[in-house]
Write an enzyme that holds these catalytic residues in place. Structure first.
Site, PDB file in Angstrom:
ATOM      1  N   LYS A  46      39.542  33.022  52.948  1.00  0.00           N
ATOM      2  CA  LYS A  46      38.590  32.238  52.154  1.00  0.00           C
ATOM      3  C   LYS A  46      39.343  31.408  51.105  1.00  0.00           C
ATOM      4  CE  LYS A  46      37.957  36.253  49.120  1.00  0.00           C
ATOM      5  NZ  LYS A  46      37.220  37.503  48.945  1.00  0.00           N
ATOM      6  N   ARG A 144      26.754  43.574  43.939  1.00  0.00           N
ATOM      7  CA  ARG A 144      26.978  42.155  44.170  1.00  0.00           C
ATOM      8  C   ARG A 144      26.136  41.777  45.380  1.00  0.00           C
ATOM      9  NH1 ARG A 144      33.004  39.661  45.180  1.00  0.00           N
ATOM     10  NH2 ARG A 144      32.792  40.676  47.197  1.00  0.00           N
ATOM     11  N   TYR A 288      49.393  15.767  23.749  1.00  0.00           N
ATOM     12  CA  TYR A 288      48.094  15.692  23.081  1.00  0.00           C
ATOM     13  C   TYR A 288      47.958  16.778  22.020  1.00  0.00           C
ATOM     14  CZ  TYR A 288      46.306  12.686  26.855  1.00  0.00           C
ATOM     15  OH  TYR A 288      46.086  11.674  27.746  1.00  0.00           O
ATOM     16  N   MET A 336      46.094  16.354  32.311  1.00  0.00           N
ATOM     17  CA  MET A 336      45.366  16.391  33.580  1.00  0.00           C
ATOM     18  C   MET A 336      46.333  16.284  34.756  1.00  0.00           C
ATOM     19  SD  MET A 336      42.222  13.991  34.898  1.00  0.00           S
ATOM     20  CE  MET A 336      41.131  14.353  33.535  1.00  0.00           C
TER      21      MET A 336
HETATM   22  C1  PLP Z   1      37.984  38.678  49.110  1.00  0.00           C
HETATM   23  C2  PLP Z   1      37.501  39.892  49.791  1.00  0.00           C
HETATM   24  C3  PLP Z   1      38.409  40.797  50.377  1.00  0.00           C
HETATM   25  C4  PLP Z   1      39.909  40.683  50.217  1.00  0.00           C
HETATM   26  O1  PLP Z   1      40.289  41.303  49.008  1.00  0.00           O
HETATM   27  P1  PLP Z   1      41.835  41.361  48.552  1.00  0.00           P
HETATM   28  O2  PLP Z   1      41.808  42.150  47.320  1.00  0.00           O
HETATM   29  O3  PLP Z   1      42.252  39.955  48.353  1.00  0.00           O
HETATM   30  O4  PLP Z   1      42.558  42.009  49.687  1.00  0.00           O
HETATM   31  C5  PLP Z   1      37.884  41.838  51.103  1.00  0.00           C
HETATM   32  N1  PLP Z   1      36.547  42.012  51.219  1.00  0.00           N
HETATM   33  C6  PLP Z   1      35.649  41.185  50.644  1.00  0.00           C
HETATM   34  C7  PLP Z   1      34.189  41.435  50.804  1.00  0.00           C
HETATM   35  C8  PLP Z   1      36.095  40.103  49.898  1.00  0.00           C
HETATM   36  O5  PLP Z   1      35.211  39.289  49.322  1.00  0.00           O
END
Ligand code: PLP
Length: 396
Positions: A46, A144, A288, A336
């Site tokens: 991701k 979550r 800046y 930036m």
């Molecule tokens: C991002 C994620 C992972 C991976 O976690 P890491 O700590 O980066 O290995 C695994 N399961 C879910 C549901 C995630 O959102």
């Protein structure tokens, strides 16, 4: 700004990210040994593979023994298909109901934690005379995403009675704090709740092929979280989830498994080329807000990256970069698109020399974890926010 279709020779670039194939291969081989040959090793890619480059990492992942992918969004899953990957992809985030048809057509695996999605997905599957593969997400204490006991019972009944187009291929949960502590009682509690959910499924006659729970820290620290599949995120990239995870490993791992610096090798190096070197007098302000004043006649190098590229503004007057194998401190505020560093003690620094923002140069190293410490965040955020516009170059 780098054009993804354009020039990719390092000599033609102002800033780029190098991905070490050998480091990635070592990390993946370590995790394969750790989980064994039977467990599905799913590479979490991701957010542009945690900033490492989606396609580049996906290619390395499959070449070096990953079995499948996990992503957050439908568009990430589609990007993998467009790039030619036909492996299984689990979408772990919400897909807008209006787009569930695409999940069915591409035969993606989809996280499932609500009945509205279940019904719409089953409807889409029916229309195209297919099955839709779902992975039930169990609430075990992260609050979550996920189904608590009552919602799970209800959804299982509905699937059994009315939604035969859904194939419950997987069931999973996610740990709340496994990487944030060296005490793991919350994780144990979550495991107990997950076990209870598995029993509920069993009572309904549902035995998913893939039970999974483990992120990087859990894969490293708790064998019994491995089940049938693991979701390997940050540590495939050679990064520890946290200092606590590294400490827990250092204290508890059998010696045969290796010391922390032997088991994980950082994969990413972020580089930029010096775009100007200049002499400034003593007592000159830099940048800046005039937040830095020189204490002696100084030489500054200007680097063509800034907070728009993911080099956090909170690194102002904090971070170091590496030039000619030595540490050059950031002076003044990160802009930036530009940052100024002090090269007074690196006299050989010249136009277009390479500076390393994250990674190793000679004997010195600046890690994502160092940057995270300076900024007050975690290494995940540091790498995930490196601009996707910068080219990712796979090197040996
Ligand atoms: C991002 C994620 C992972 C991976 O976690 P890491 O700590 O980066 O290995 C695994 N399961 C879910 C549901 C995630 O959102």
């Amino acid at each position: 700004m780098a054009d993804p279709g354009g020039e990719r020779r390092p000599a033609a670039l102002n800033s780029w990210v190098e991905i070490s194939q050998s480091a990635y291969a070592r990390n993946l081989a370590f995790f394969r040994r750790r989980v064994g040959p039977e467990v599905e090793l799913s590479a979490v890619v991701k957010s542009n593979a945690y900033g490492h480059g989606l396609e580049e990492i996906a290619r390395l992942a499959i070449r070096h023994g990953a079995d499948s992918f996990c992503v957050h969004a439908l568009d990430e899953a589609l990007a993998l298909r467009r790039a030619g990957f036909d492996q299984d992809v689990l979408i772990m985030g919400h897909v807008p109901l209006a787009r569930l048809g695409e999940v069915v057509i591409e035969d993606f695996r989809l996280v499932l934690y609500d009945s509205d999605t279940a019904r719409r997905l089953a409807g889409e599957a029916k229309v195209s005379s297919r099955q839709a593969r779902v992975h039930l997400k169990i609430e075990t204490g992260t609050h979550r995403q996920g189904l608590d006991g009552v919602a799970l019972e209800a959804l299982l009944k509905e699937i059994r009675n009315n939604l035969s187009e859904l194939e419950v291929e997987g069931v999973y949960t996610h740990f709340a704090n496994i990487e944030d502590t060296t005490r793991h009682d919350v994780a144990q509690q979550q495991m107990a709740r997950f076990d209870a959910a598995l029993e509920t499924l069993e009572r309904h006659g549902i035995r998913p092929e893939l039970r999974h729970a483990a992120c990087s820290a859990a894969i490293l620290l708790f064998d019994k979280t491995h089940f049938d599949m693991v979701r390997l995120g940050i540590s495939q990239y050679g990064l520890w989830s946290s200092k606590e995870t590294l400490l827990s490993w250092a204290v508890h791992a059998p010696e045969s498994e290796g010391a922390p610096e032997e088991v994980l090798s950082p994969v990413l190096t972020w580089k930029a080329r010096i775009s100007q070197v200049k002499d400034v007098p003593a007592e000159a302000y830099v940048g800046y807000g005039c937040t830095y004043q020189t204490t002696r006649p100084s030489r500054l190098a200007v680097l063509p990256i800034g907070y728009a590229d993911g080099y956090d503004r909170r690194l102002s007057n904090q971070a170091h970069v590496l030039i000619h194998g030595r540490r050059a401190p950031v002076r003044g505020r990160v802009c930036m698109n530009l940052v100024m560093v002090d090269v007074t003690d690196i006299p050989e620094a010249g136009l277009e020399d390479e500076a390393v923002l994250i990674g190793r140069q000679g004997e010195q190293e600046v890690t994502a974890s160092d940057l995270a410490g300076w900024v007050g965040t975690i290494p995940y955020e540091i790498v995930a926010r490196i601009s996707p516009e910068l080219p990712r170059l796979v090197v040996a």
